[in-house]
Design a protein around this motif. Structure first.
Motif, PDB file in Angstrom:
ATOM      1  N   PRO A 125       0.829  -1.204   0.000  1.00  0.00           N
ATOM      2  CA  PRO A 125       0.000   0.000   0.000  1.00  0.00           C
ATOM      3  C   PRO A 125       0.863   1.252   0.000  1.00  0.00           C
ATOM      4  O   PRO A 125       0.483   2.281  -0.546  1.00  0.00           O
ATOM      5  N   ASN A 126       2.018   1.157   0.622  1.00  0.00           N
ATOM      6  CA  ASN A 126       2.897   2.307   0.725  1.00  0.00           C
ATOM      7  C   ASN A 126       3.251   2.870  -0.652  1.00  0.00           C
ATOM      8  O   ASN A 126       3.367   4.069  -0.844  1.00  0.00           O
ATOM      9  N   ILE A 127       3.444   1.987  -1.598  1.00  0.00           N
ATOM     10  CA  ILE A 127       3.792   2.421  -2.942  1.00  0.00           C
ATOM     11  C   ILE A 127       2.540   2.649  -3.772  1.00  0.00           C
ATOM     12  O   ILE A 127       2.400   3.646  -4.460  1.00  0.00           O
TER      13      ILE A 127
ATOM     14  N   ASP B 156       4.627   6.657  -2.561  1.00  0.00           N
ATOM     15  CA  ASP B 156       5.853   7.116  -1.930  1.00  0.00           C
ATOM     16  C   ASP B 156       7.039   6.635  -2.773  1.00  0.00           C
ATOM     17  O   ASP B 156       7.720   5.670  -2.420  1.00  0.00           O
ATOM     18  N   PHE B 157       7.246   7.270  -3.930  1.00  0.00           N
ATOM     19  CA  PHE B 157       8.322   6.851  -4.827  1.00  0.00           C
ATOM     20  C   PHE B 157       8.643   7.980  -5.795  1.00  0.00           C
ATOM     21  O   PHE B 157       7.907   8.965  -5.862  1.00  0.00           O
TER      22      PHE B 157
ATOM     23  N   ILE C 124      24.117   5.226 -22.758  1.00  0.00           N
ATOM     24  CA  ILE C 124      23.689   6.519 -23.309  1.00  0.00           C
ATOM     25  C   ILE C 124      22.747   7.252 -22.360  1.00  0.00           C
ATOM     26  O   ILE C 124      22.467   8.425 -22.550  1.00  0.00           O
ATOM     27  N   ALA C 125      22.260   6.570 -21.341  1.00  0.00           N
ATOM     28  CA  ALA C 125      21.343   7.193 -20.376  1.00  0.00           C
ATOM     29  C   ALA C 125      21.107   6.215 -19.227  1.00  0.00           C
ATOM     30  O   ALA C 125      21.611   5.074 -19.268  1.00  0.00           O
ATOM     31  N   TYR C 126      20.378   6.653 -18.214  1.00  0.00           N
ATOM     32  CA  TYR C 126      20.011   5.771 -17.102  1.00  0.00           C
ATOM     33  C   TYR C 126      18.547   6.020 -16.764  1.00  0.00           C
ATOM     34  O   TYR C 126      18.084   7.156 -16.794  1.00  0.00           O
ATOM     35  N   SER C 127      17.854   4.937 -16.435  1.00  0.00           N
ATOM     36  CA  SER C 127      16.548   5.137 -15.811  1.00  0.00           C
ATOM     37  C   SER C 127      16.725   4.722 -14.355  1.00  0.00           C
ATOM     38  O   SER C 127      17.469   3.777 -14.062  1.00  0.00           O
ATOM     39  N   ALA C 128      16.100   5.440 -13.447  1.00  0.00           N
ATOM     40  CA  ALA C 128      16.301   5.152 -12.029  1.00  0.00           C
ATOM     41  C   ALA C 128      15.047   5.488 -11.256  1.00  0.00           C
ATOM     42  O   ALA C 128      14.320   6.416 -11.601  1.00  0.00           O
ATOM     43  N   ASN C 129      14.803   4.693 -10.229  1.00  0.00           N
ATOM     44  CA  ASN C 129      13.694   5.046  -9.344  1.00  0.00           C
ATOM     45  C   ASN C 129      14.009   4.663  -7.919  1.00  0.00           C
ATOM     46  O   ASN C 129      14.928   3.896  -7.646  1.00  0.00           O
TER      47      ASN C 129
END
Lengths: 575, 703
Positions: free
Chosen positions: A33-35, A40-41, A115-120
């Motif tokens: 539930p938190n996410i 909360d991200f 060439i790039a980054y995705s991040a979470n």
């Protein structure tokens, strides 16, 4: 050849959309539930130089920490990243927030080059440690706050590294949910990767990189224009945390804001040293507060990226509350000190931009974590939530009642969802009378939330603030009410809880939270009497408070304003 | 005698009456300026014109789309909201105000919540409590209710909501309160949350019931009044209302559940797309509607419009999606629409960072785009299209309205070109490109974000401005086929003529699928079928026309968002297993993964009772085959800008009304008609089909 501005604008839209879309995938496929419910991200995209290119508007406390996390977290993998890898960590001294926030970074390859980054980053409701929910209010070292994961290759070409996963999952209270959430984080990064590669297909790597650079320059330009509109000079303010969680000592945050031509210097000199309680705020949290305040005071439509950081210089000495060193515990810095940081910053800006700031908001997130063994299935359970309070009064309008303010914006979990899976029963969820600071524009009221424990016993952690020092008013406005936390035993006995504590409690005990109200703005004696009456009729201000704080006399039988005595009381107040 | 089926669509500027001759399929269009303060007035005027033109033809049914519900909640129309009270479980009267405790804008220190629909003074608590398994923990204190009823009477409350905790699993207390109130206050409207939205999540359920209660008096009054006024013209046909799910219901049914019609208007365009899709044998359609101020996108998958189960009424839209917390949540099936501020009148400008922006501000109808010559100084999307030669540089609306291209040029040069050093054509093309990318985004939201590949879809482009942008959008999404319907400006109203009766029912189950007793769930479905059939029969739907669609809301245990999955009758272990399999599949399609060994939870069962209404038979033209456009259809040649060539190309312009079925036109070309212009890109081919739709396709059209 310069890149045409139309293409830049189109790529900007596509990157922002990709970050938003990552958030949708993360939210929809997560387990906790938190996410899912509380969101909360944060989801982001970075260029090949690890500079923030796009960040979806999710949660302010991650604003400044993502770039730090990506830059620091990947240091040791230089030249060792392969297509398909994802790096995971939660060490706050690297990730820039606190242990429950797990960061996952995905390098994006094109023709064997990154060439790039995705991040979470997502807040997991438990990462082990001494208290369920990993938000112990009385930790003295970070080791008590949960498992510390340094940057590791959590995902490789073949999928999740089961060895690492097993270490992580053996250290947390609800491993199945953790794994589900981590998979959702992976899915979000994969989507970001896919979207970036689609852009590469269309525009080529070089154009993409130049567009990213131009997008950052654009934000920088707009930020500088905004800053140049502010009055020049140096302005200081200070405020306190009421205790450290381990001692009753107040802790000072001091900030000096200096506005130069088109540049800002934020200096924390004068702030107290780091403490041995969980309220230390790692650098990422401190930066987030600064960027949050700036976004509010400038134009929030400026896209959030590296360019926003450039016109701002932040000076904060190592070893202090706002930039601690290990092994200082930090769980609460993220949630509580981050709120106070904003209070101090807005207090400083209030001296030059009175029409743009608000009085102090509730100044806490009221973190509540509870857990134990569920008697129905014999399994461990944990539940974590933050609770809304009052928003400060603003010039021209009252503060908002019962809402999340400043550095957090997480949703509540429906009572019907909580009771269906956890052994607790809610008794009350309502607005709290007389809690809004009196003012020409009243501070928003806090709320009261209470529930009874149905399991034989459980552990409860409170991590909060503003139970001793009220949220302040501005320009003659009064303070909002302080927060209160207590347990009522079945025999009616009331046990007051400190704002940071971990306690055991038992079946039939009732836990009560009363959250702080916002500060008022302007002299309450100037408040329109009809608005005071309206508040009285709605049960937000008592008859007595109407008279005492606002000088408005209301006939308790007819519930109408007694204009004569109102004038008298108010005239008296003036002299 | 010939009968007509009449659709009435009330828009901000115009009220459209579209009448279908049920015998020959011919369509009669009447456009009257809207009367926003008194919407019925324009409707009556349109009706009078219709009756005059048809010599008092008989009307079989009237189908109406109305925005009255949304307008009332937005505080428009000067409508005072009726005095409404809320009854809740003791301790929880503020759930409706606290909501999800979230602010809808993060970086706005001056944020405000949407105004509370029921003031705290009218929120009452009763002693009672039901637990999470439906068990009664505290019995209802009925004595308290009698005095409460009196109080409500004294307060002159017009509508009451009852929303108790866990009523979705056990309705007992809400029913008891409803009974007492109905008896004590026979004239007061009562909405029970367990009847309006029997699903878990107390805030959303309460909010839905509150919106319903607030709307009941307004909507009932409006519809009664409308029916009476139409009746005075001696038209006796039943009045039906379009609901947010694209189905219709008679006035009496809709009045009881006005929450079902808050997005009445926008649904119609998607239903029209679905109807045309069926007619043409196309199952997957992206429906795209671009008008003067906004563009809206919806998706039709396997001949069924996609629906979502929640919407925020009167909420704010940010980058295509409704912002959570900015409006009033309503749990009801809504045609899934994404929206952006990109229409013909949307203004282009340069921001402080020296970047070209399009929207969100619109020049509206007054002063409108600069080229209207009505004093508009800001360049709009329409001005860009004029400069690029896409729109007729002399007139619009078949010559009824003059166009001043010089004014467009001036506005673009002054506001854009001069500020960021762009040539006129570059600046105009830039405006179009940015507007197109915003519109492509909403098409992505309803396709890619929902797990669909746009390449599997046909683009249905309508609204006054839609057909000018269709090729660009299709290329962006790699769509290879576009349909521009015969009457793009009136297309949405056609959706009203093609809608079926629909009644949505839901029952919360909240059980793991492995623990579900299929026989019991089948019994629940059957009970819902009976209920649904009853509602439809009341609306005089013949039994043979009643069909049921079954769905299950499923999720992995622990998740809190569910997916609606179709299932079949009768429910057996095998059918349940298959449904769970489809859930895994859909989850993978949307979220990229599925976990087959994870327990799956059945949250709700849903039943849609459909009362099929005979579909209009459109007039069909004998098709020619691959004919070139006739000479009289070719009206001009002019220079039109095409991005692919980065320059102007001499392009033929055709009059749509003169293009016969079967005609083929190779791009580049412009096709003009009364209220819309279709742009055929180079590499695209246009074909006029037997219903006089323009079908555009890419690739092999160059021959």
């Amino acid at each position: 050849m310069s890149l045409d501005s139309i293409t830049v604008e189109v790529i900007k839209g596509a990157l922002t959309y990709a970050a938003e879309e990552m958030g949708i995938v993360l939210r929809n496929s997560a387990y906790s539930p938190n996410i899912k419910e509380r969101m909360d991200f944060s989801c982001t995209l970075f260029d090949h130089k690890k500079r923030l290119a796009a960040q979806a508007e999710h949660i302010p406390v991650h604003l400044g920490s993502m770039q730090l996390a990506v830059q620091k977290g990947l240091e040791k993998f230089k030249g060792r990243l392969e297509n398909g890898d994802m790096i995971l960590f939660n060490d706050p001294y690297i990730s820039g927030t606190h242990l429950p926030d797990i960061t996952l970074i995905c390098p994006i390859f094109h023709e064997h080059k990154i060439i790039a980054y995705s991040a979470n980053k997502a807040h997991h409701s438990d990462v082990g440690g001494k208290a369920p929910g990993s938000m112990a209010g009385d930790a003295t070292e970070i080791y008590q706050e949960g498992i510390i994961i340094p940057p590791v290759k959590f995902v490789k070409r073949k999928g999740i590294d089961k060895e690492i996963a097993s270490i992580l999952l053996s250290n947390v209270r609800t491993p199945e949910i953790r794994l589900g959430d981590l998979r959702a984080q992976m899915a979000a990064n994969l989507l970001g990767k896919k979207r970036v590669l689609e852009l590469v297909d269309r525009y080529g790597v070089e154009t993409l990189h130049r567009a990213m650079e131009e997008i950052m320059n654009y934000s920088e330009r707009r930020m500088r224009i905004e800053i140049s509109k502010m009055p020049k000079g140096s302005f200081s303010a200070e405020d306190y945390l009421e205790n450290t969680g381990t001692s009753n000592k107040k802790v000072k945050i001091k900030v000096t804001v200096t506005i130069k031509k088109n540049q800002l210097i934020i200096d924390y000199t004068g702030t107290d040293k780091q403490v041995n309680g969980p309220v230390n705020a790692v650098l990422g949290v401190t930066l987030s507060g600064v960027y949050y305040a700036l976004r509010c005071l400038t134009d929030p439509t400026i896209p959030m990226n590296d360019g926003c950081y450039r016109p701002v210089e932040i000076r904060v000495r190592e070893g202090t509350l706002m930039n601690p060193t290990p092994p200082a515990p930090v769980a609460g810095g993220n949630v509580e000190t981050s709120q106070r940081n904003v209070d101090v910053l807005l207090k400083a800006f209030a001296q030059i931009l009175p029409e743009k700031v608000c009085a102090a908001c509730q100044g806490t997130m009221n973190n509540i974590a509870v857990g134990g063994i569920n008697p129905e299935n014999g399994k461990p359970w944990t539940f974590y939530e933050t609770i809304a309070g009052g928003f400060g009064g603003r010039r021209g309008i009252d503060g908002v009642d019962a809402i999340h303010t400043h550095m957090t914006n997480t949703m509540n979990t429906p009572i019907e969802a909580i009771e269906s899976i956890h052994p607790i029963r809610f008794l009350k969820y309502e607005l709290r009378e007389n809690s809004g600071g009196a003012g020409k524009w009243r501070g928003g009221v806090g709320l009261e939330r209470s529930w009874m424990l149905l399991a034989s016993s459980a552990t409860l952690s409170v991590l909060a603030e503003r139970t001793k020092m009220s949220p302040w008013g501005l320009y003659g406005g009064k303070s909002g009410a302080k927060g209160e936390y207590y347990i009522i035993k079945p025999n009616g006995k009331r046990m007051k809880l400190r704002s940071k504590c971990t306690v055991k409690f038992e079946k039939g005990d009732v836990f009560v939270v009363r959250t702080p109200g916002g500060g008022g703005y302007g002299n309450p004696m100037e408040r329109e009497p009809k608005l005071v009456l309206h508040d009285v009729l709605n049960g937000l201000v008592s008859l007595e408070a109407a008279k005492k704080d606002y000088g408005v006399a209301i006939d308790p039988v007819t519930m109408k304003i007694d204009w004569k005595s109102t004038e008298l009381v108010r005239a008296k107040q003036k002299t | 005698m010939t009968k007509y089926r009449v659709a009435i669509d009330i828009g901000g500027t115009f009220t459209d009456l579209v009448a279908l001759n049920e015998k020959n399929g011919k369509i009669l269009n009447i456009k009257i300026p809207s009367t926003p303060r008194e919407p019925a007035k324009a409707v009556i005027k349109a009706f009078q014109e219709f009756l005059g033109k048809t010599n008092n033809a008989e009307v079989s049914v009237i189908i109406h789309a109305t925005t009255i519900a949304t307008n009332a909640l937005l505080g428009q129309l000067n409508l005072e909201l009726p005095k409404t009270a809320l009854i809740t479980t003791k301790g929880f009267r503020d759930i409706i105000e606290i909501g999800r405790q979230r602010r809808h804008e993060l970086y706005n220190l001056f944020i405000q919540k949407p105004r509370t629909l029921i003031p705290r003074t009218l929120r009452f608590e009763v002693e009672e409590r039901t637990g999470p398994k439906g068990e009664i923990l505290t019995p209802l204190n009925k004595n308290q209710l009698e005095s409460l009823a009196k109080q409500l009477e004294n307060e002159n409350v017009k509508s009451v909501v009852v929303a108790l905790l866990f009523s979705y699993i056990n309705q007992k207390h809400e029913h008891e309160i409803g009974k007492i109130l109905n008896k004590a206050l026979p004239k007061t409207y009562v909405s029970l949350s367990s009847e309006i939205a029997p699903e878990y999540r107390e805030y959303e359920r309460t909010s839905t019931a509150v919106v319903n209660a607030v709307l009941m008096p307004i909507v009932s009054r409006y519809l009664d009044d409308l029916q009476r006024k139409i009746g005075k013209l001696r038209v006796k046909a039943p009045l039906c209302i379009m609901q947010s799910d694209g189905g219709i219901a008679t006035k009496n049914v809709a009045s009881k559940k006005p929450v079902s019609m808050v997005e009445s208007g926008p649904a119609a365009g998607v239903i029209a797309s679905a109807f045309y899709g069926k007619l043409l044998g196309i199952n997957n359609i992206l429906s795209f509607d671009m008008g003067g101020t906004t563009a809206k996108a919806g998706a039709i998958k396997e001949a069924t419009p996609e629906v979502v189960s929640e919407y925020e009424v009167a909420g704010k839209v940010h980058s295509g999606r409704i912002v959570k917390g900015s409006g009033y949540p309503v749990r009801y099936p809504f045609i899934d629409l994404a929206e952006c501020s990109a229409g013909g009148g949307t203004i282009a400008w340069v921001d402080e960072g020296k970047t070209l922006q399009v929207g969100p501000i619109s020049a509206g109808a007054e002063p409108g785009p600069a080229c209207y010559g009505k004093g508009g100084k800001q360049p709009t999307v329409t001005d860009a299209n004029v400069v690029l030669g896409r729109l007729n540089p002399k007139y619009m609306l078949g010559g009824r309205m003059e166009i001043y291209p010089k004014l467009s040029e001036k506005a673009i040069l002054r506001e854009i070109g001069g500020k960021i050093r762009l040539e006129l054509a570059e600046a105009a093309a830039g405006i179009i490109k940015i507007a197109d990318s915003a519109m492509a985004k909403i098409l992505r939201i309803v396709s890619v974000e929902r797990g669909h590949d746009p390449r599997d879809f046909v683009l249905m482009c309508f609204g006054g401005a839609g057909p000018m942008h269709s090729c660009a959008l299709a290329e962006e999404l790699k769509i290879t086929k576009i349909i521009v319907p015969h009457n793009p400006g009136l297309f949405a109203a056609h959706g009203l003529l093609a809608a079926d009766f629909r009644n949505n029912l839901v029952k919360a189950i909240m059980k793991l699928t492995e623990e579900v007793e299929v026989k019991r769930v089948e019994a629940v479905f059957q009970k819902l079928e009976l209920q649904g059939a009853k509602v439809l029969e009341k609306q005089r739907v013949p039994k043979v026309n009643i069909h049921f669609i079954r769905q299950m809301d499923l999720r992995y245990f622990g998740q809190s968002y569910e997916l609606a999955i179709s299932t079949f009758k009768p429910l057996t272990e095998k059918v349940l297993h298959r449904t769970v399999e489809s859930f895994h599949k859909k989850h993978r399609a949307i979220y990229g993964y599925a976990v087959k060994d994870e327990p799956v939870e059945l949250v709700n069962v849903k039943l849609i009772a459909v009362g099929i209404l005979e579909k209009p038979k459109l007039e069909e033209k004998p098709p020619l085959h691959g004919e070139k456009p006739s000479k009289e259809a070719t009206i001009a040649k002019r220079k039109v800008f095409f991005e692919q060539d980065n320059g102007y190309i001499e392009t033929s312009v055709y009059r749509r009304e003169r293009l016969k079925a079967g005609t083929v036109i190779n791009g580049p070309a412009v096709v003009e008609q009364y209220d819309a212009t279709t742009l055929v890109y180079p590499d695209w081919m246009a074909f006029v089909d037997r219903f006089e739709n323009i079908v555009l396709s890419i690739g092999n059209g160059g021959s």
